[in-house]
Write a protein that holds these residues in place. Structure first.
Motif, short mmCIF file in Angstrom:
data_model
loop_
_atom_site.label_atom_id
_atom_site.label_comp_id
_atom_site.label_asym_id
_atom_site.label_seq_id
_atom_site.Cartn_x
_atom_site.Cartn_y
_atom_site.Cartn_z
N PRO A 179 -8.35 12.59 -5.55
CA PRO A 179 -8.80 11.41 -6.24
C PRO A 179 -8.60 11.60 -7.81
N THR A 180 -8.34 12.86 -8.50
CA THR A 180 -7.93 12.79 -9.84
C THR A 180 -6.62 12.65 -10.10
N ARG A 181 -5.56 12.93 -9.13
CA ARG A 181 -4.22 12.53 -9.52
C ARG A 181 -3.70 11.11 -9.29
N ALA A 182 -4.29 10.51 -8.53
CA ALA A 182 -3.77 9.18 -8.41
C ALA A 182 -4.11 8.28 -9.54
N PRO A 183 -5.17 8.43 -10.01
CA PRO A 183 -5.32 7.51 -11.42
C PRO A 183 -4.48 7.88 -12.56
N ARG A 184 -4.31 9.20 -12.58
CA ARG A 184 -3.40 9.51 -13.82
C ARG A 184 -2.07 9.25 -13.36
N ALA A 185 -1.67 9.26 -12.24
CA ALA A 185 -0.24 8.76 -11.93
C ALA A 185 -0.15 7.17 -12.06
N ALA A 186 -1.31 6.41 -11.63
CA ALA A 186 -1.06 4.84 -11.72
C ALA A 186 -1.16 4.89 -13.17
N PHE A 187 -1.67 5.46 -14.24
CA PHE A 187 -1.85 5.02 -15.47
C PHE A 187 -0.36 5.47 -16.04
N ALA A 188 0.10 6.48 -15.64
CA ALA A 188 1.62 6.68 -16.22
C ALA A 188 2.53 5.48 -16.00
N TRP A 189 2.50 5.17 -14.73
CA TRP A 189 3.18 4.07 -14.09
C TRP A 189 2.87 2.67 -14.83
N GLY A 247 4.57 -7.75 -12.65
CA GLY A 247 3.30 -7.94 -11.91
C GLY A 247 3.48 -7.23 -10.60
N LEU A 248 4.79 -7.47 -9.82
CA LEU A 248 4.87 -6.84 -8.51
C LEU A 248 4.76 -5.28 -8.74
N TRP A 249 5.42 -4.88 -9.60
CA TRP A 249 5.51 -3.37 -9.97
C TRP A 249 4.01 -2.92 -10.07
N ALA A 250 3.23 -3.53 -10.86
CA ALA A 250 1.93 -3.45 -11.13
C ALA A 250 1.02 -3.42 -9.95
N LEU A 251 1.37 -4.33 -8.99
CA LEU A 251 0.49 -4.48 -7.72
C LEU A 251 0.91 -3.24 -7.04
N GLY A 277 -1.78 -0.31 -5.58
CA GLY A 277 -2.12 0.18 -4.05
C GLY A 277 -2.28 1.47 -4.07
N VAL A 278 -1.33 2.12 -4.91
CA VAL A 278 -0.99 3.69 -4.93
C VAL A 278 -2.83 4.11 -5.49
N TYR A 279 -2.94 3.50 -6.48
CA TYR A 279 -4.29 3.82 -7.31
C TYR A 279 -5.54 3.88 -6.28
N ARG A 280 -5.44 2.54 -5.52
CA ARG A 280 -6.65 2.37 -4.45
C ARG A 280 -6.59 3.37 -3.20
N GLY A 281 -5.12 3.86 -3.17
CA GLY A 281 -5.15 4.63 -1.78
C GLY A 281 -4.38 3.94 -0.66
N VAL A 282 -3.87 2.73 -0.68
CA VAL A 282 -3.60 1.93 0.27
C VAL A 282 -2.50 2.63 1.07
N GLY A 283 -2.39 2.99 2.22
CA GLY A 283 -1.30 3.53 3.10
C GLY A 283 -0.19 2.89 2.77
N GLY A 284 1.06 4.02 2.81
CA GLY A 284 2.50 3.39 2.78
C GLY A 284 2.95 3.14 1.19
N THR A 285 1.93 2.85 0.20
CA THR A 285 2.31 2.65 -1.13
C THR A 285 3.00 3.59 -1.84
N ARG A 286 2.22 4.86 -1.46
CA ARG A 286 2.79 6.02 -2.14
C ARG A 286 4.54 6.19 -1.93
N GLY A 344 4.57 9.82 -14.29
CA GLY A 344 4.05 9.29 -12.96
C GLY A 344 4.72 10.11 -11.68
N PHE A 345 5.94 10.47 -11.46
CA PHE A 345 6.34 11.08 -10.40
C PHE A 345 5.66 12.47 -10.38
N VAL A 346 5.63 13.28 -11.42
CA VAL A 346 5.19 14.45 -11.33
C VAL A 346 3.82 14.45 -10.94
N LEU A 347 2.79 13.47 -11.65
CA LEU A 347 1.40 13.46 -11.16
C LEU A 347 1.37 12.99 -9.76
#
Length: 119
Positions: free
Chosen positions: A3-13, A51-55, A59-68, A111-114
Motif C-alpha cells: 500500500p505504500t509503494r502504489a501511491p508513491r509510484a502514482a504520484f511520480a507518474w 487525462g487518459l494517462w492520469a486515469l 487505476g494503479v493507485y486504486r489497485g485495479v487488476g491489470g493496470t500495473r 515511477g518505474f522504480v517505485l
C-alpha cells in the motif's frame, strides 16, 4: 503491491504527466505537422492524452487488476518517446521543452522504480 509503494509510484507518474503536458504546451511547435494543427485542437489532444494517462495511473493507485502491467508496457513506450524528443530538443536547442521533458523522464523513471521494486 504494497500500500505504500502504489501511491508513491502514482504520484511520480502524475508528476511526469504534468511535466509532459506543460512541456508540450509551453515548448512551442517545432515541426511542420505541429505548426499545421490549430492551437485549440493541439490543446484538446494534449488534454485527452494526459487525462487518459492520469486515469491509467489512477487505476494503479486504486489497485485495479491489470493496470500495473498496462502502465509498465505503455510506460516503456512513453519513456522511449521522451528520450527521442529530448534528443531532438538537444539538437534544436529547445530549452523549455527539453527541461520539462527531462523532468518527465526523471519522474517516469522514479515511477518505474517505485512500481516494480520489491520490498
Amino acid at each position: 503491491m504494497s500500500p505504500t509503494r502504489a501511491p508513491r509510484a502514482a504520484f511520480a507518474w502524475w508528476g511526469a504527466t504534468a511535466c509532459w503536458f506543460l512541456g508540450s504546451l509551453l515548448g512551442g511547435r517545432r515541426t511542420a505537422v505541429e505548426a499545421a494543427v490549430p492551437l485549440p485542437v493541439a490543446l484538446l489532444a494534449y488534454v485527452v492524452c494526459a487525462g487518459l494517462w492520469a486515469l491509467l495511473v489512477l487505476g494503479v493507485y486504486r489497485g485495479v487488476g491489470g493496470t500495473r502491467v498496462a502502465l509498465a508496457v505503455i510506460g516503456v513506450v512513453g519513456i522511449a518517446d521522451l528520450v527521442l524528443q529530448l534528443a531532438g530538443d538537444v539538437t534544436a536547442g529547445a530549452v523549455v521543452h527539453g527541461a520539462f521533458f527531462l523532468a518527465a523522464l526523471v519522474l517516469s523513471a522514479a515511477g518505474f522504480v517505485l512500481l516494480l521494486r520489491r520490498r
